[in-house]
Design an enzyme around this catalytic site. Structure first.
Site, mmCIF file in Angstrom:
data_model
loop_
_atom_site.group_PDB
_atom_site.id
_atom_site.type_symbol
_atom_site.label_atom_id
_atom_site.label_comp_id
_atom_site.label_asym_id
_atom_site.label_seq_id
_atom_site.Cartn_x
_atom_site.Cartn_y
_atom_site.Cartn_z
ATOM 1 N N CYS A 105 0.843 -1.324 0.006
ATOM 2 C CA CYS A 105 -0.027 0.020 0.147
ATOM 3 C C CYS A 105 0.935 1.347 -0.003
ATOM 4 C CB CYS A 105 -0.946 0.138 1.313
ATOM 5 S SG CYS A 105 -0.208 -0.236 2.973
ATOM 6 N N GLY A 148 28.532 -14.657 20.997
ATOM 7 C CA GLY A 148 27.919 -13.567 21.286
ATOM 8 C C GLY A 148 26.569 -13.770 21.772
ATOM 9 N N MET A 149 25.867 -12.573 22.479
ATOM 10 C CA MET A 149 24.575 -13.053 23.027
ATOM 11 C C MET A 149 23.535 -12.982 22.063
ATOM 12 S SD MET A 149 24.920 -12.884 26.327
ATOM 13 C CE MET A 149 23.140 -12.275 27.096
#
Length: 724
Positions: free
Chosen positions: A19, A519-520
């Protein structure tokens, strides 16, 4: 009347999330341009969730337009403080995020362009608009550099070469139809002979002879009809190959970001769109060459029978044309609406079936069924509206046909009474009238088919306009050219116009080195891995990735993925045998011994041997008859059978027990001639590799050996401590 002034700028959305793009193109049309939505989608970086306001602003600026998002209120809009036309962000019906284009503000209403094809250009009351508007507006105006551009659009005419390719088959169909038509005319003429000649003169011998001849002709006609129908089916299948298979092949050649920014249902729904195109092409071909021929042949015969009755019959032509014209806009709107609803429903069903385990574990069956019921009901409602319009048009045409038949008999009887026409001629005329009206109806019936095909063709072209990732000519086309270090130089990356997932990442992975990226969650590990394999590309002027000093943008995508094999955490197992899954993407000349070795390496060989038919055991879709750990081990074995010299294992052992994981990882680390990259949460893997790379919020905060990072006592050391 007011809306007609603005309708020439209208653009309908193709898919549910288009849209914003359609609204932007309405503004572009106002300033003399016209772009394909697929092009605007790339500029605005539209995702599966739609287009952001920032995306629309960036896209407009890229096209040399001044664009600014502002917050305003109804007073500013009413007082003409916002230059019109303007894009506004709304919650349509107070729930759906959507965009309108405001063209004009009157005392009580606004003239808007709604990308929803069921609404188009319309009036909306100020009170209703105020309820929906989020008070965000995008003001757009051309700069001095702006030049109107109208992109060429593919139409159904572009598909004519497909028909020319089948000219011999079409010629056979037309020839067969011509023969059957001539036999039908001869049969109708036989009735005239019976009534006007054979009965009055008691010509029994001639009657029997002609009757037997006609029986033979009708038997021959039945055979010709069968051949014509068979050839018509063959034509449809050949068009199916040219259109549907071409679409499927193009889909598989598209880059990964195409699939991450669209719903599956949007792609699969286009298969039914293709069938509409095939139907229209077949119908158009046969109608233009066949029905037109029949119309001409029968028309000449009817005119020869009685010119006055024939002129009366021609009255139906403008009536039929008027019927078509009256229903034209309705069919166009309803076709678009039905296709969109079908795409949304397909997406919902596919999504729900893919997540059936989660649905059942959360007892979400009722909620899911309610959602699908609503979407299905919406599709049925829109399909019913289409069928009502279609049946209404058919009923009017049928009534017109019946009335014409009565009028012809009524008027023709007067000619018979005045001895201007024989009874046999009248009955023959009436019998042949159906052969005149049927092709005429077929020509008229092309209208809804062509409209449906035009909408479907637009939807297909929005996919075809996305460039294949294999279309670009690339310098590196041999695996041998890639044996070397992998270098990531100052790479930044984001999805759409969101904040960076990776920020100025630099990393060197020496040839044959074993590293772990830790890593997190959300730190960018998987994104970095997917960049290495070319699923996504770094932003322009925001770094590069090289393999053996070759930029990966210059490496053939096939060669790149043969060199680097990416194994995800959730591997996909295809329906088929275990062996077929193992050999997917395998290097040439793989022997059974190599397969056994790879499966032993991945600790899956015993599991396979315990299956009912071993390697030939059929696996269900997505491998539902395998455990999560078995899927991961099977995918590792599959990777080992590929020609890859570098492997990326993205949490690929997360579902394994620690003993099995240790065995497999130890074997992988012992592969001296391979580069191995682990993306892992389990830091015990990191302790065994040559190098550890630590990511945090998209940046490399530490890198070095396990021991070095522990001694450094920084971020990695804290991760180790927290995991213990």
């Amino acid at each position: 009347m007011w809306t007609q002034k603005w309708h020439k700028y209208y653009t309908a959305q193709v898919d549910e999330n288009d849209c914003g793009l359609a609204a932007l193109n309405m503004i572009l049309k106002y300033y003399g341009s016209d772009y394909m939505l697929a092009h605007l989608r790339q500029l605005a970086k539209t995702t599966a969730d739609g287009t952001t306001v920032l995306g629309l602003v960036k896209a407009a600026k890229h096209l040399n337009l001044n664009a600014e998002a502002v917050r305003a209120d109804m007073d500013a809009l009413t007082a003409s403080q916002l230059p019109l036309p303007v894009i506004v962000h709304v919650f349509k019906k107070n729930k759906l995020p959507h965009y309108y284009v405001v063209y004009q503000v009157t005392e009580n209403d606004l003239i808007i362009g709604d990308p929803d094809p069921t609404v188009k250009t319309t009036k909306i009351s100020k009170s209703q608009f105020a309820k929906e508007w989020t008070q965000i507006a995008i003001i757009i105006a051309p700069t001095v550099k702006y030049k109107p551009i109208k992109e060429s659009r593919h139409t159904l005419i572009d598909l004519v070469p497909l028909l020319i390719k089948q000219k011999r088959l079409i010629g056979l169909i037309i020839t067969a139809a011509a023969i059957t038509t001539l036999i039908s005319i001869a049969g109708a003429y036989f009735f005239q002979l019976i009534i006007d000649t054979y009965l009055p003169h008691l010509m029994t011998n001639r009657l029997s002879l002609v009757a037997i001849g006609l029986i033979v002709a009708y038997a021959f006609q039945a055979i010709i009809n069968y051949i014509q129908s068979f050839f018509t089916i063959v034509l449809g299948q050949r068009l199916m190959i040219d259109i549907v298979l071409k679409y499927v092949h193009h889909l598989f050649d598209l880059p990964m970001n195409f699939f991450t920014t669209r719903h599956v249902g949007e792609m699969t729904s286009r298969f039914s769109d293709a069938s509409k195109i095939i139907d229209a092409l077949g119908s158009t071909t046969l109608t233009l060459f066949l029905d037109m021929w029949i119309l001409l042949a029968v028309g000449l015969f009817l005119a020869y029978q009685n010119i006055n009755l024939f002129l009366c019959s021609l009255v139906v032509v403008p009536i039929y044309i008027s019927i078509v014209w009256l229903f034209k806009k309705t069919f166009n709107r309803l076709n678009q609406d039905t296709m969109e609803s079908n795409a949304v429903l397909n997406s919902a069903i596919i999504e729900s079936l893919s997540g059936i385990e989660t649905i059942k574990s959360l007892t979400g069956e009722a909620t899911t069924k309610k959602k699908i019921d609503t979407l299905f009901s919406d599709l049925l409602h829109k399909n019913l509206a289409y069928q009502k319009a279609d049946q209404g048009q058919q009923a009017i045409k049928a009534a017109t046909k019946l009335i014409l038949t009565i009028v012809i008999l009524w008027w023709g009887t007067f000619f018979v009474m005045r001895h201007q026409l024989s009874l046999g001629q009248l009955l023959t005329y009436n019998a042949l009238l159906a052969y005149f009206l049927t092709p005429l109806e077929n020509i008229i019936n092309l209208q809804p088919k062509l409209q449906a095909a035009r909408v479907a063709n637009n939807r297909l072209n929005e996919v075809y306009l996305v460039e294949s990732e294999f279309s670009k000519s690339r310098e590196i086309t041999a695996l041998e050219q890639l044996n070397g270090d992998i270098e990531v130089n100052h790479v930044s990356f984001n999805y759409g116009y969101c904040s960076n997932i990776l920020e100025d990442v630099s990393l060197t992975i020496p040839h044959h080195q074993k590293i772990t990226i830790v890593g997190m969650s959300g730190s960018g590990k998987t994104t970095l891995a997917k960049l290495l394999v070319g699923f996504f590309e770094p932003q322009e002027q925001h770094g590069e990735i090289q393999i053996n000093h070759h930029n990966i943008s210059d490496i053939s995508r096939t060669i790149l993925r043969q060199y680097i094999n990416y194994v995800p955490q959730e591997p996909f197992i295809f329906s088929g045998s275990v062996l077929e899954n193992l050999l997917l993407g395998s290097r040439p000349g793989v022997t059974q011994q190599m397969i056994d070795q790879a499966c032993s390496f991945a600790e899956i060989k015993t599991d396979i041997e315990n299956l009912p038919q071993g390697y030939h055991t059929r696996l269900s879709e997505s491998g539902f008859n395998l455990s999560g750990g078995q899927k991961q081990r099977l995918s590792i074995a599959r990777a080992l059978l590929s020609p890859a010299q570098c492997f990326i294992f993205d949490e690929s052992t997360s579902n394994l027990d620690t003993i099995t994981e240790h065995k497999i990882v130890s074997k992988l680390l012992f592969m001296k001639d391979k580069t191995i990259i682990f993306v892992a949460h389990r830091l015990n893997i990191a302790s065994q590799t040559d190098k550890v790379v630590v990511l945090d919020h998209g940046k490399i905060v530490e890198q070095g050996s396990h021991r070095q990072l522990l001694n450094y006592n920084g971020y990695y050391a804290r991760l180790i401590h927290n995991q213990e």
